[in-house]
Every structure is written in C-alpha cells, then in structure tokens.
Design a protein around this motif. Structure first.
Motif, PDB file in Angstrom:
ATOM      1  N   ALA A  73      -3.972   0.039   0.617  1.00 26.37           N
ATOM      2  CA  ALA A  73      -3.725  -1.264  -0.017  1.00 26.37           C
ATOM      3  C   ALA A  73      -2.835  -1.095  -1.246  1.00 26.37           C
ATOM      4  CB  ALA A  73      -5.046  -1.922  -0.401  1.00 26.37           C
ATOM      5  N   TYR A  74      -3.091  -0.039  -2.025  1.00 28.86           N
ATOM      6  CA  TYR A  74      -2.255   0.235  -3.196  1.00 28.86           C
ATOM      7  C   TYR A  74      -0.874   0.707  -2.763  1.00 28.86           C
ATOM      8  CZ  TYR A  74      -0.599   2.425  -7.481  1.00 28.86           C
ATOM      9  OH  TYR A  74       0.155   2.781  -8.562  1.00 28.86           O
ATOM     10  N   TYR A  75      -0.841   1.553  -1.748  1.00 30.50           N
ATOM     11  CA  TYR A  75       0.440   2.065  -1.250  1.00 30.50           C
ATOM     12  C   TYR A  75       1.380   0.936  -0.859  1.00 30.50           C
ATOM     13  CZ  TYR A  75       3.713   3.495   2.369  1.00 30.50           C
ATOM     14  OH  TYR A  75       4.842   3.640   3.135  1.00 30.50           O
ATOM     15  N   LYS A  76       0.869  -0.068  -0.172  1.00 28.74           N
ATOM     16  CA  LYS A  76       1.716  -1.163   0.307  1.00 28.74           C
ATOM     17  C   LYS A  76       2.393  -1.905  -0.842  1.00 28.74           C
ATOM     18  CE  LYS A  76      -1.129  -1.846   4.432  1.00 28.74           C
ATOM     19  NZ  LYS A  76      -2.099  -2.738   5.126  1.00 28.74           N
ATOM     20  N   GLU A  77       1.775  -1.903  -1.998  1.00 31.43           N
ATOM     21  CA  GLU A  77       2.349  -2.587  -3.160  1.00 31.43           C
ATOM     22  C   GLU A  77       3.224  -1.668  -3.999  1.00 31.43           C
ATOM     23  OE1 GLU A  77      -0.849  -4.275  -5.358  1.00 31.43           O
ATOM     24  OE2 GLU A  77      -1.411  -5.704  -3.786  1.00 31.43           O
ATOM     25  N   HIS A  78       3.169  -0.348  -3.724  1.00 35.57           N
ATOM     26  CA  HIS A  78       3.929   0.621  -4.523  1.00 35.57           C
ATOM     27  C   HIS A  78       4.547   1.677  -3.601  1.00 35.57           C
ATOM     28  CE1 HIS A  78       0.856  -1.101  -7.203  1.00 35.57           C
ATOM     29  NE2 HIS A  78       1.776  -1.000  -8.140  1.00 35.57           N
ATOM     30  N   ARG A 123      -1.947   6.780   7.781  1.00 36.69           N
ATOM     31  CA  ARG A 123      -1.151   6.711   9.015  1.00 36.69           C
ATOM     32  C   ARG A 123       0.004   5.761   8.710  1.00 36.69           C
ATOM     33  NH1 ARG A 123      -6.333   6.926  11.481  1.00 36.69           N
ATOM     34  NH2 ARG A 123      -6.557   8.810  12.759  1.00 36.69           N
ATOM     35  N   CYS A 124       1.156   6.338   8.489  1.00 35.35           N
ATOM     36  CA  CYS A 124       2.312   5.563   8.042  1.00 35.35           C
ATOM     37  C   CYS A 124       3.398   5.604   9.110  1.00 35.35           C
ATOM     38  CB  CYS A 124       2.848   6.130   6.727  1.00 35.35           C
ATOM     39  SG  CYS A 124       4.224   5.212   6.043  1.00 35.35           S
ATOM     40  N   LYS A 125       3.960   4.441   9.430  1.00 34.05           N
ATOM     41  CA  LYS A 125       4.968   4.348  10.485  1.00 34.05           C
ATOM     42  C   LYS A 125       6.405   4.434   9.959  1.00 34.05           C
ATOM     43  CE  LYS A 125       2.099   1.737  13.741  1.00 34.05           C
ATOM     44  NZ  LYS A 125       1.988   0.507  14.565  1.00 34.05           N
ATOM     45  N   VAL A 126       6.550   4.708   8.675  1.00 37.26           N
ATOM     46  CA  VAL A 126       7.895   4.911   8.132  1.00 37.26           C
ATOM     47  C   VAL A 126       8.478   6.167   8.774  1.00 37.26           C
ATOM     48  CG1 VAL A 126       9.241   5.465   6.075  1.00 37.26           C
ATOM     49  CG2 VAL A 126       7.398   3.774   5.947  1.00 37.26           C
ATOM     50  N   LEU A 150      11.922  -1.764   7.820  1.00 41.15           N
ATOM     51  CA  LEU A 150      11.315  -0.763   6.944  1.00 41.15           C
ATOM     52  C   LEU A 150      10.088  -1.334   6.249  1.00 41.15           C
ATOM     53  CD1 LEU A 150      11.393   2.034   5.629  1.00 41.15           C
ATOM     54  CD2 LEU A 150      12.954   1.097   3.913  1.00 41.15           C
ATOM     55  N   ASN A 151      10.200  -2.537   5.758  1.00 36.47           N
ATOM     56  CA  ASN A 151       9.068  -3.153   5.073  1.00 36.47           C
ATOM     57  C   ASN A 151       7.903  -3.412   6.034  1.00 36.47           C
ATOM     58  OD1 ASN A 151       8.103  -4.118   2.491  1.00 36.47           O
ATOM     59  ND2 ASN A 151       8.092  -6.153   3.411  1.00 36.47           N
ATOM     60  N   MET A 152       8.217  -3.746   7.275  1.00 37.22           N
ATOM     61  CA  MET A 152       7.161  -3.942   8.280  1.00 37.22           C
ATOM     62  C   MET A 152       6.436  -2.622   8.545  1.00 37.22           C
ATOM     63  SD  MET A 152       8.950  -6.576  10.977  1.00 37.22           S
ATOM     64  CE  MET A 152       7.559  -6.485  12.106  1.00 37.22           C
ATOM     65  N   ALA A 153       7.179  -1.506   8.563  1.00 34.85           N
ATOM     66  CA  ALA A 153       6.562  -0.196   8.748  1.00 34.85           C
ATOM     67  C   ALA A 153       5.633   0.137   7.579  1.00 34.85           C
ATOM     68  CB  ALA A 153       7.635   0.876   8.893  1.00 34.85           C
ATOM     69  N   VAL A 154       6.074  -0.208   6.370  1.00 36.45           N
ATOM     70  CA  VAL A 154       5.243   0.005   5.192  1.00 36.45           C
ATOM     71  C   VAL A 154       3.948  -0.805   5.281  1.00 36.45           C
ATOM     72  CG1 VAL A 154       5.074  -0.456   2.701  1.00 36.45           C
ATOM     73  CG2 VAL A 154       7.126   0.630   3.641  1.00 36.45           C
ATOM     74  N   MET A 155       4.069  -2.074   5.649  1.00 32.89           N
ATOM     75  CA  MET A 155       2.905  -2.973   5.683  1.00 32.89           C
ATOM     76  C   MET A 155       1.935  -2.642   6.798  1.00 32.89           C
ATOM     77  SD  MET A 155       3.428  -4.597   2.984  1.00 32.89           S
ATOM     78  CE  MET A 155       2.037  -5.734   3.084  1.00 32.89           C
ATOM     79  N   SER A 156       2.363  -1.869   7.779  1.00 31.71           N
ATOM     80  CA  SER A 156       1.464  -1.501   8.881  1.00 31.71           C
ATOM     81  C   SER A 156       0.698  -0.209   8.606  1.00 31.71           C
ATOM     82  CB  SER A 156       2.264  -1.337  10.180  1.00 31.71           C
ATOM     83  OG  SER A 156       3.165  -0.251  10.082  1.00 31.71           O
ATOM     84  N   THR A 157       0.898   0.369   7.443  1.00 34.08           N
ATOM     85  CA  THR A 157       0.222   1.613   7.064  1.00 34.08           C
ATOM     86  C   THR A 157      -1.278   1.383   6.864  1.00 34.08           C
ATOM     87  OG1 THR A 157       2.206   2.492   5.999  1.00 34.08           O
ATOM     88  CG2 THR A 157       0.110   3.449   5.323  1.00 34.08           C
TER      89      THR A 157
END
Length: 346
Positions: free
Chosen positions: A229-234, A294-297, A336-343
C-alpha cells in the motif's frame, strides 16, 4: 490488689546495651551509608552521561537537517534559474567521478575490469556514453552545490519522504560526516565508490544510515512496515546526477545478506556494470526472489538500475534494499502505472 496477667506475645524492647555502637543499636553503619550515597552518585553520573549523549544525538540530527535544508534551497534556486545547457567543466576541476576503489568481497571486479571482459553485445545493451550528453557537460544546477562541497555528484528525491544531496568519495568518510563535511552521526547519502559516473553505470548504488527519526534512509523501512500500500504511493524516484536527469520506478524491496554463502546473499554492490544479458537477467531474478512484493513492473536487458541500501537495524550483516529501474524514453506511462498499482505483498 488484683494483678493483671501479661499480654501474650508482648515483650517490651529492652534498652540497647551498646548505645555508642550504631551498628549494634539498629542504626545504619557508615559503610552502609557510603554504599548508599555511592550508588546514588553512580546513578546520577549515568543519568548525566545519557542526557549529554541524547542532547548530542538530537543536535547532530538537527545540524544534518539544517545542512540538507541549506543545500536544498541552493538546489531549488539553481533549478529555477537554470534553463540553458550546462557548461563543460574544466579538467582541472573535474568532480570525483572515478573514485578510489578498495577491495570488495568475493569475486568483485572494478568497472574497468568488467568492461574489458564484456562480450561485444554488452556495450550495445549498456552504452558507456550518455546519449544526450556525450561531451560530459556538467549540469549548471550543481555549480552552487559543488561550491559547498566538491563531493556532491547527485540529487535524490522520493516524493513526500526524502530530498537529499548524494555525495561520493569512498565508502567510509560519509558514514560519519554530513553533506557539508561536518562530523555527524547521521552521515550522508553517498554513491558507492565503485560507481564510475563518467562511463554510464548500469547500476548505481546509494548507501545511507537507517536513522530512527527518519533522517537519511530511515524512511525506507516504511516499504517494509507498511507494505505494498505504501509502495503504490511512493513507487517513483527522481535521481539527477552531474551528467543526466533520471526518473526511476521501484520493482523490488528486499532484505538481503551481505555474507557469501548465507541465505538471501546478494552482492548487489558488485554490479556497477553487467558483462552480458544473462548476468543481468540472473541478477534481476535473484532480486525478485528476495523481494517482499509481487511486482509486475518489467525489467529488461538494457535497463539501468538504481539501488538504495541501508541497514535493517536488527543485524549488521543484513541490508534493506529498494531497487528501481530507469523509465524508458518511449515507455507507456499508463501501462507502467497499472503495473505499479497491481503490486501485492507476498
């Protein structure tokens, strides 16, 4: 006259037979008093020492924050005033871009040794010349900063959490000095000594202390404590060096061991340049295996990496690393942002 029977169990105390001896008369002896007052004195000394250390600790943090704010004001004013191309820095005043190198653990190689062993395809994937700055013009933004300290080589910004200068000398000095070269327990953020900025590095490693108050890299523990949750904002990092500006996206956060042969061992500091595509893909796979997310970037051969490293605070042999790759010029930022938000957390 009727006599009263004595009370059962009651015996009046007899007067002391030794009125001149306090030890035998029930009073504390001089030795006991000395021990008591001695203990009080020791406690007072411990309290004073702790208070002095605590005051010095927070004074150090305040001085480092003041230094960071001072340099931040210079950086922001330089950004606002500088729109023209930077001038080439004279060779006599060139920055510390190829610092002294000390031996690294295990089979570490210097950038020069790695480049000489690189196969033909490596230089095509990771050119050694900056495509937009082949003549190595130093950004005019750093003129004022380097007037304060010639070791300042970059500026790091983590939106809403961190904005600090990055210095480079060796891997020791800035553990105990801030970015203005003042003695400080907070140290400064510093680029690993093996990183050669003159020849485009494949990976840049920045070290910093994990301060409890959040100073330096103290904020990085939020990636561990607060999770995805923190990662998605930073998820994005701005990292501008003497020779280029760059925006990076985080793809992994991990706790790794710096001791060879131990679980989660990852010698991330060894890879300022990769020798071939396989070495790069194997490294990225190892990083993802250790990651808390689990990050899709996606990360592809040819991407340039940025790694932020700090101690975990629990084990001197462990490091908390935040790993990012540079955003490509033609990248679809929506994808790219969609990949971040799916983490998600593992």
């Amino acid at each position: 006259m009727k006599r009263e029977s004595p009370k059962i169990g009651y015996y009046p105390a007899a007067p002391s037979k030794h009125p001149g001896n306090p030890e035998r008369s029930g009073r504390p002896s001089r030795a006991v008093k000395l021990r008591f007052y001695g203990a009080i004195a020791v406690c007072a000394c411990v309290f004073v020492v702790c208070a002095v250390l605590l005051i010095r600790y927070y004074a150090n943090i305040a001085a480092s924050r003041h230094a960071s704010e001072q340099l931040g004001e210079i950086y922001q004013s330089s950004l606002a005033a500088t729109d023209a191309p930077a001038e080439t820095l004279p060779s006599s005043s060139a920055p510390t871009a190829a610092p002294r190198v000390t031996p690294l653990p295990t089979q570490a190689q210097t950038p020069a040794a790695q480049a000489s062993a690189a196969p033909a395809g490596a230089d095509e994937l990771w050119p050694t010349v900056y495509p937009d700055n082949p003549k190595l013009k130093v950004s005019a933004v750093f003129d004022e900063l380097q007037a304060q300290n010639r070791d300042i080589v970059a500026w790091l910004k983590l939106e809403g959490e961190l904005e600090e200068p990055v210095v480079q000398r060796d891997n020791v000095y800035y553990l105990t000095h801030n970015a203005l070269c003042q003695k400080s327990i907070t140290g400064a953020l510093f680029l690993d000594e093996t990183c050669d900025l003159i020849h485009v590095p494949t990976q840049m490693v920045v070290h910093g202390h994990n301060m409890k108050e959040g100073a330096m890299f103290g904020c990085l523990k939020k990636y561990k404590v607060k999770g995805a949750a923190y990662y998605k904002e930073h998820a994005y990092i701005d990292f501008n060096t003497l020779y280029e500006n760059g925006r990076y996206v985080i793809f992994a956060v991990a706790e790794v061991d710096i001791r060879s042969g131990h679980p989660y061992y990852l010698p991330f500091w060894q890879y300022s340049r990769f020798t071939d595509e396989k070495q790069f893909t194997d490294y990225v796979a190892s990083v993802r295996a250790c990651s808390m997310y689990r990050c899709k970037v996606d990360v592809q051969p040819g991407d340039r990496l940025l790694t932020l490293s700090t101690c975990t605070g629990t084990d001197d042999n462990m490091r908390l690393v935040v790993m990012a790759r540079k955003i490509r010029p033609d990248e679809n930022l929506l994808d790219l942002n969609m990949a971040v938000m799916s983490t998600v957390d593992k």
